[in-house]
Motif scaffolding. Structure first.
Motif, mmCIF file in Angstrom:
data_model
loop_
_atom_site.group_PDB
_atom_site.id
_atom_site.type_symbol
_atom_site.label_atom_id
_atom_site.label_comp_id
_atom_site.label_asym_id
_atom_site.label_seq_id
_atom_site.Cartn_x
_atom_site.Cartn_y
_atom_site.Cartn_z
ATOM 1 N N SER A 142 0.862 -1.269 -0.263
ATOM 2 C CA SER A 142 -0.202 0.014 -0.072
ATOM 3 C C SER A 142 1.101 1.319 -0.138
ATOM 4 O O SER A 142 0.370 2.394 -0.120
ATOM 5 N N ASN A 161 4.803 2.811 4.099
ATOM 6 C CA ASN A 161 5.975 2.658 4.690
ATOM 7 C C ASN A 161 6.667 3.996 4.785
ATOM 8 O O ASN A 161 6.477 4.868 4.055
ATOM 9 N N GLY A 214 10.803 3.035 1.122
ATOM 10 C CA GLY A 214 10.971 1.531 0.595
ATOM 11 C C GLY A 214 10.266 1.263 -0.630
ATOM 12 O O GLY A 214 10.923 0.234 -1.242
ATOM 13 N N PRO A 273 0.094 -11.480 -0.762
ATOM 14 C CA PRO A 273 0.550 -10.496 0.063
ATOM 15 C C PRO A 273 0.034 -9.125 -0.116
ATOM 16 O O PRO A 273 0.151 -8.241 0.642
ATOM 17 N N SER A 326 -2.125 -1.212 5.524
ATOM 18 C CA SER A 326 -1.059 -1.907 5.350
ATOM 19 C C SER A 326 -1.305 -3.284 4.742
ATOM 20 O O SER A 326 -2.318 -3.868 5.192
ATOM 21 N N GLY A 359 2.243 -8.244 2.804
ATOM 22 C CA GLY A 359 3.419 -7.937 1.959
ATOM 23 C C GLY A 359 4.210 -7.051 2.527
ATOM 24 O O GLY A 359 5.560 -7.367 2.738
ATOM 25 N N PHE A 386 5.817 -7.976 5.734
ATOM 26 C CA PHE A 386 6.759 -8.998 5.506
ATOM 27 C C PHE A 386 8.004 -8.282 5.262
ATOM 28 O O PHE A 386 9.055 -8.164 5.650
ATOM 29 N N GLY A 417 6.280 -3.559 13.254
ATOM 30 C CA GLY A 417 5.933 -3.855 14.478
ATOM 31 C C GLY A 417 4.557 -3.404 15.001
ATOM 32 O O GLY A 417 3.739 -3.567 14.115
ATOM 33 N N GLY A 418 4.527 -3.083 16.123
ATOM 34 C CA GLY A 418 2.983 -2.431 16.413
ATOM 35 C C GLY A 418 2.900 -2.559 17.919
ATOM 36 O O GLY A 418 3.518 -2.674 18.783
ATOM 37 N N MET A 440 10.918 -11.518 -3.597
ATOM 38 C CA MET A 440 9.590 -11.105 -3.632
ATOM 39 C C MET A 440 8.905 -12.142 -3.074
ATOM 40 O O MET A 440 8.562 -13.207 -3.655
ATOM 41 N N GLU A 474 11.149 -0.425 13.630
ATOM 42 C CA GLU A 474 10.075 -1.195 12.721
ATOM 43 C C GLU A 474 9.844 -0.197 11.460
ATOM 44 O O GLU A 474 9.212 -0.930 10.718
HETATM 45 C C1 LIG Z 1 0.057 6.504 10.015
HETATM 46 C C2 LIG Z 1 0.830 5.454 9.886
HETATM 47 C C3 LIG Z 1 1.148 4.583 10.846
HETATM 48 C C4 LIG Z 1 2.075 3.402 10.889
HETATM 49 N N1 LIG Z 1 2.170 2.606 12.108
HETATM 50 C C5 LIG Z 1 3.113 1.691 11.927
HETATM 51 C C6 LIG Z 1 3.411 0.866 13.182
HETATM 52 O O1 LIG Z 1 2.715 0.938 14.122
HETATM 53 N N2 LIG Z 1 4.397 -0.103 13.269
HETATM 54 C C7 LIG Z 1 4.986 -0.495 11.825
HETATM 55 O O2 LIG Z 1 5.823 -1.104 11.841
HETATM 56 N N3 LIG Z 1 4.976 0.383 10.561
HETATM 57 C C8 LIG Z 1 3.880 1.225 10.916
HETATM 58 N N4 LIG Z 1 3.707 2.228 9.757
HETATM 59 C C9 LIG Z 1 4.734 1.811 8.548
HETATM 60 C C10 LIG Z 1 3.882 1.053 7.509
HETATM 61 O O3 LIG Z 1 2.677 1.162 7.663
HETATM 62 C C11 LIG Z 1 4.608 -0.193 7.528
HETATM 63 O O4 LIG Z 1 5.738 -0.326 7.104
HETATM 64 C C12 LIG Z 1 3.511 -1.337 6.427
HETATM 65 O O5 LIG Z 1 4.064 -2.813 6.690
HETATM 66 C C13 LIG Z 1 3.771 -1.243 5.049
HETATM 67 O O6 LIG Z 1 2.835 -1.711 4.535
HETATM 68 P P1 LIG Z 1 2.554 -1.449 2.901
HETATM 69 O O7 LIG Z 1 1.512 -2.554 2.471
HETATM 70 O O8 LIG Z 1 2.168 -0.231 2.866
HETATM 71 O O9 LIG Z 1 4.080 -1.603 2.295
HETATM 72 P P2 LIG Z 1 4.880 -0.979 1.358
HETATM 73 O O10 LIG Z 1 5.016 0.428 1.743
HETATM 74 O O11 LIG Z 1 3.943 -1.013 0.064
HETATM 75 O O12 LIG Z 1 6.000 -1.547 1.197
HETATM 76 C C14 LIG Z 1 7.033 -1.780 2.373
HETATM 77 C C15 LIG Z 1 8.182 -2.377 1.949
HETATM 78 O O13 LIG Z 1 8.145 -3.879 1.647
HETATM 79 C C16 LIG Z 1 8.354 -4.180 0.351
HETATM 80 N N5 LIG Z 1 7.299 -5.402 -0.023
HETATM 81 C C17 LIG Z 1 6.218 -5.087 -0.294
HETATM 82 N N6 LIG Z 1 5.483 -6.085 -0.751
HETATM 83 C C18 LIG Z 1 6.510 -6.967 -0.698
HETATM 84 C C19 LIG Z 1 6.393 -8.287 -0.998
HETATM 85 N N7 LIG Z 1 5.351 -8.968 -1.372
HETATM 86 N N8 LIG Z 1 7.562 -9.299 -1.063
HETATM 87 C C20 LIG Z 1 8.635 -8.372 -0.191
HETATM 88 N N9 LIG Z 1 8.623 -7.218 -0.140
HETATM 89 C C21 LIG Z 1 7.661 -6.364 -0.284
HETATM 90 C C22 LIG Z 1 8.363 -2.937 -0.295
HETATM 91 O O14 LIG Z 1 9.265 -3.110 -1.526
HETATM 92 C C23 LIG Z 1 8.746 -2.156 0.761
HETATM 93 O O15 LIG Z 1 10.219 -2.059 0.546
HETATM 94 C C24 LIG Z 1 2.831 3.162 9.685
HETATM 95 C C25 LIG Z 1 2.672 4.030 8.818
HETATM 96 C C26 LIG Z 1 1.778 5.114 8.711
HETATM 97 C C27 LIG Z 1 1.501 5.852 7.550
#
Ligand SMILES: Cc1cc2nc3c(=O)[nH]c(=O)nc-3n(C[C@H](O)[C@H](O)[C@H](O)COP(=O)(O)OP(=O)(O)OC[C@H]3O[C@@H](n4cnc5c(N)ncnc54)[C@H](O)[C@@H]3O)c2cc1C
Lengths: 479, 464
Positions: free
Chosen positions: B71, B74, B78, B110, B138, B141, B144, B149-150, B203, B414
């Motif tokens: 989504s 991150n 990333g 994912p 989020s 994937g 992962f 964390g959380g 991936m 995290e």
């Molecule tokens: C308001 C807010 C609150 C948040 N709170 C927290 C929190 O409490 N704790 C926390 O840890 N994070 C938090 N985050 C950060 C973020 O939400 C997390 O890092 C989340 O896991 C990212 O998910 P995403 O689907 O958006 O991944 P993306 O941002 O799309 O991707 C994250 C990373 O994972 C890689 N990736 C994605 N899919 C795959 C796959 N299938 N295989 C291998 N690599 C992959 C991407 O290349 C990228 O490097 C927060 C962010 C926001 C905006």
């Protein structure tokens, strides 16, 4: 060989002659799987490990990292074992941060010494101190008000094993059910790579995503990616109360129903160990508990708050009655610790009596354990072999010791190993031979099924140890 | 390969509708929740492992970067394509493939949203524990990729402690399974290495997660303080007393005020800090633990401790925490979240220093964070359009991370390194530590196509 003499001289300059032993009477004590090292070295810290590895790498000689040797037979027989690098002298606790619930220790620190250091009172030690021969008083720290803390692991050989060896072999025990695995506890590492570089990763925080999670990679790497020198682990406060329940059941069928019923409740036992009567005999004897009637026993570890332990005890004893236990007894802390220590030492008890012991670790998806247990028992009984089975119910792991008594039985272990492995594989699991006499081990497949990830593992190994000098052949026969 | 040719090849693999390449698309996929920006050559929306495998095979042959994207929430850059390439948006791969209750595993694609999975499991009395505050949006994937964390990770551990295995597409497009339902896999813990590697090593196209029974009982408390030091000291005192709650979250006055204005969680506007403390597990003994915590709070001059008496009250206390980033975001046009993490006992000291940094650079800093893990999240508020302010923000962030590193902590708990914290890697790692990571990267990605420019800093020129 001249090259080796040169290496010895260089080593003597680098770390001091007194840290190098080459006389055969001494090095013979470090033989395993039919191999004898030409030298055993005793570095005092990570810097000396670096010196040793750099020199050995330059000379192209193979190295075997060594803790206390409890698991020297694990893994495939190495293709070379020129130098044993002992961590014996690296036995310092570098940072005991009880308030932060972390500890940083050198690889050669004994697991039992960590537990003793963390308990505030002797009788609260997670390992019974009388078994440890009461090393020294100063091990007991008393810098906190409550009852101390512990490293929540209960690996085999816990009275002798070093923490480095435990982590390098991903060693765990029955109480992983509640507390998890080394991968859940290791926060940071420092090690020396096969090319002689000091590398650190992770740290003292329970959350850490800075860079790759290199610590995870070192767990269970059997010294093939480098020599683990220092590690930081997370701790837990000691449980308020610890008790053990022992149930005797007529067969695996009733014992299995009981264990499954318990795993479906909201109760949180620390361990649910199912064993055959021969296994219990070895274990129970150590604590003066003798089985009378059951062919299948269940030992339950209860650890936690007073109230929670009390309730688990009540409900489980009642469930045992209901589900066909012949007997069910509750044992207090004074028996609890010795009993579980004995569970971890079963292979030692068995090998004391039988030098031909073959030790197996079976792994499979959790739900398959009952079928696997019954299958194993029948197959082994069919060959007429004495054996012990310990099954970590709820964790998908069983430990079997085969105890052959004559030549025919000895030979039969080879077929048994492949028969048992086939069954595990059919269920999506695997079997690893953890210990076997060298001649038998040569006839067995040690690691079994590594799966599709094998490609990645070989690439990794080749990238980190391109000349193949760290425990060569432990994992991959090719290098 | 020419860009037009690339797009044509991708369309052949995925069909016309699943390849995005308009100006607008490329701009939209050029950023994430961090302040970083880039631009891909194409965006693809695969529907199966097979398609991902073919895309990666093509990228490998043509040496084109591949960036996995969930989504894009991150906070470290990333998913920002810094060297162009193909963004693989996994949102269409969003099925829960299997819930295996006897084996306590769930297998997902994912693109499944974290909270969707959690809600699905909760109906069956089960839980997937890691709960990033962004769980509503989020993906698993992304979790992962970041090893997210959380709040509940204090007791239950982070994502990696709950990932049992995965189907992964590796550098040349080959598909392999790592880990799985069987525990203690022989060989190296490749799963452990891949989780948190931010898409730089491979991936994941299927992920197998551990599920656990939902706890029997939960107790949630809100402790209100007139001083931030007292709140910080309470956190270390609870841990030092031998209590490991499920959650220990902290918010300071700036955040409390912002939250009250937007979410109305019932926090007192004049409090210097609040703690959310949650216990869970077997009901027995919990009452006594709660009393112990009350005592510790009192010893640290708490103003008031409120206990949630119903699920509704509990949800209200949490609404404030979960909505905190969003609430703070309303105060100024932009914010930067730091993610430094310290040994818990250092919290009060570090909090004090963070406040100093805010003063020094004349920047408002709000604190809302996972206190029990020592995981700080100072939120630096500013206006991105003001260049001079932006440069102060970066300086302040770096200084905060240095403070964390210097007390034995780390630069990211995290949120990941991404591109954002590459230069701070040297605060905690030596060149040989980083070289080892380079070797790993090389082994898994020989032609450097996996999310290049992230996590592992490029080797410095000899003069640097
Ligand atoms: C308001 C807010 C609150 C948040 N709170 C927290 C929190 O409490 N704790 C926390 O840890 N994070 C938090 N985050 C950060 C973020 O939400 C997390 O890092 C989340 O896991 C990212 O998910 P995403 O689907 O958006 O991944 P993306 O941002 O799309 O991707 C994250 C990373 O994972 C890689 N990736 C994605 N899919 C795959 C796959 N299938 N295989 C291998 N690599 C992959 C991407 O290349 C990228 O490097 C927060 C962010 C926001 C905006």
């Amino acid at each position: 060989m001249g090259q080796f003499t040169q290496l010895n001289e260089d080593l003597a300059i680098a770390i001091g002659q007194e840290r190098i032993k080459t006389d055969q009477a001494f090095t013979a004590r470090y033989s395993f799987d039919g191999l004898s090292p030409r030298a055993v070295v005793f570095p005092k810290d990570i810097r000396q490990v670096k010196e040793i590895v750099s020199l050995a790498a330059k000379a192209g000689v193979s190295m075997i990292p060594w803790g206390s040797g409890t698991k020297k037979c694990m893994g495939a027989t190495p293709s070379g074992a020129d130098i044993v690098v002992s961590t014996e002298k690296m036995n310092h606790m570098l940072d005991v941060d009880v308030a932060n619930l972390t500890i940083t220790v050198e690889a050669g620190v004994k697991f039992r010494d960590i537990q003793a250091r963390l308990a505030t009172q002797e009788d609260r030690c997670y390992l019974p101190l009388e078994e440890l021969g009461k090393e020294s008083d100063e091990l007991i720290c008393s810098d906190r008000a409550h009852s101390g803390c512990f490293l929540p692991l209960d690996p085999p050989f816990s009275d002798r094993a070093t923490i480095g060896g435990i982590i390098a072999t991903n060693s765990s025990g029955p109480r992983r059910l509640l507390y998890g695995l080394p991968r859940d506890l290791l926060l940071g590492v420092r090690f020396v790579t096969p090319e002689g570089e000091i590398v650190g990763a992770g740290g003292k925080t329970v959350k850490n995503v800075s860079g790759y999670d290199v610590s995870k990679l070192m767990i269970g790497s059997y010294g093939t990616l480098g020599i683990l020198c220092e590690m930081t682990l997370r701790l837990l406060p000691l449980p308020e109360r610890m008790e053990t329940l022992v149930f005797e059941f007529p067969s695996i069928s009733e014992a299995g129903s009981f264990a499954e019923a318990m795993l479906r409740t909201k109760l949180l036992p620390a361990a649910l160990e199912i064993m055959n009567s021969r296994a219990f005999e070895a274990v129970g004897n150590r604590a003066g508990i003798y089985a009378k009637t059951g062919s299948c026993l269940v030992m339950v570890a209860l650890e936690g708050f007073e109230e929670a332990v009390e309730r688990m005890k009540k409900e489980m004893l009642a469930a045992g009655d209901r589900l066909g236990a012949n007997t069910g007894i509750g044992l207090k802390e004074d028996k609890h610790n010795p009993l579980w220590l004995a569970v971890g030492n079963i292979q030692t008890f068995n090998s004391d009596k039988n030098k031909d012991l073959v030790a197996l670790k079976l792994t499979y998806p959790l739900s398959e354990w009952k079928e696997i247990y019954a299958y194993c028992q029948n197959l082994i009984a069919g060959e007429g072999l004495k054996h012990t089975i310990l099954c970590h119910a709820g964790s998908g792991v069983s430990l079997i010791n085969l105890l052959p008594e004559d030549r025919r039985e000895r030979d039969s272990t080879v077929g048994l190993v492949s028969g048992l492995r086939d069954k595990c594989r059919e269920k999506g699991g695997n079997l690893v031979v953890e210990c076997a006499p060298p001649d038998l081990k040569k006839r067995m497949i040690v690691w079994g099924n590594i799966g599709g990830a094998g490609i990645l593992m070989e690439r990794l190994r080749n990238a980190i140890d391109p000349s193949g000098i760290m425990n060569p052949g432990r994992f991959f026969p090719t290098n | 390969m020419e860009r037009t040719e690339l797009i044509a090849s991708l369309k052949e693999i995925l069909g016309e509708e699943n390849v995005l390449a308009s100006e607008m698309d490329l701009t939209l996929y050029g950023y994430d929740a961090s302040l970083e920006k880039g631009r891909p050559d194409a965006v693809v929306l695969p529907g199966s492992t097979e398609e991902v495998s073919r895309i990666v095979g093509l990228a490998y042959r043509e040496k084109i970067p591949v960036i996995a994207r969930g989504s894009g929430t991150n906070l470290s850059g990333g998913t920002v394509p810094v060297r162009g390439g193909i963004v693989v948006h996994l949102s269409r791969m969003n099925r829960v493939l299997e819930i295996d209750i006897p084996n306590r595993t769930v297998t997902v694609e994912p693109g499944v949203l974290t909270l969707d999975l959690q809600n699905l499991l909760l109906k069956k009395g089960l839980q997937y524990a890691p709960d990033p505050a962004s769980q509503k949006v989020s993906t698993l994937g992304g979790n992962f990729g970041e090893n997210s964390g959380g709040p509940h990770c204090l007791k239950y551990g982070v994502t990696t402690n709950h990932v049992l295995g995965a189907e992964v597409v590796i550098y040349d497009g080959t598909v392999v399974w790592i880990g799985g339902k069987c525990p203690d896999h022989a060989g190296y813990d490749i799963t452990g290495l891949l989780v948190g590697s931010e898409g730089t090593l491979g991936m994941a196209t299927k992920i197998m997660l551990r599920i656990i029974p939902a706890p029997e009982a939960v107790k949630t408390m809100l402790a209100i303080y007139d001083s931030i030091e007292d709140a910080g000291n309470t956190v270390s005192a609870i841990i030092a007393e031998g209590i490991v709650p499920a959650t220990l979250e902290m918010m300071d006055n700036l955040v409390i005020k912002a939250v009250e204005e937007s979410v109305h969680a019932g926090y007192p506007m004049d409090a210097a800090a609040v703690l959310i403390i949650e216990l869970d597990g077997m009901a027995d003994g919990m009452e006594r633990q709660a009393e112990k915590i009350f005592d510790i709070c009192k010893r640290h001059r708490v103003r008031e401790v409120r206990l949630a008496k119903s699920d509704a009250e509990r949800a209200e206390l949490w609404a404030g925490r979960k909505g905190a980033f969003g609430a703070v975001a309303r105060l100024r046009p932009s914010y930067l979240v730091c993610d430094g993490t310290v040994p818990r006992t250092k919290l009060p000291e570090v909090l004090g220093k963070v406040i100093q940094v805010g003063k020094k650079y004349e920047l408002p800093i709000g604190n809302v964070f996972h206190a029990g893990d020592g995981n700080l999240h100072p939120l630096i508020l500013f206006d991105e359009r003001n260049r001079e302010e932006l440069s102060r923000v970066h300086k302040a962030a770096t200084e905060i991370l240095k403070i964390c590193a210097d007390v034995g902590g780390t630069i990211s708990g995290e949120h990941g390194i991404g591109t954002e914290k590459l230069k701070e890697m040297s605060f905690i790692f030596s060149e040989s530590d980083i070289d080892f990571m380079r070797d790993l990267k090389n082994a898994f990605d020989p032609v450097d196509i996996w999310n290049p420019g992230k996590v592992v800093p490029a080797r410095q020129a000899a003069t640097a």
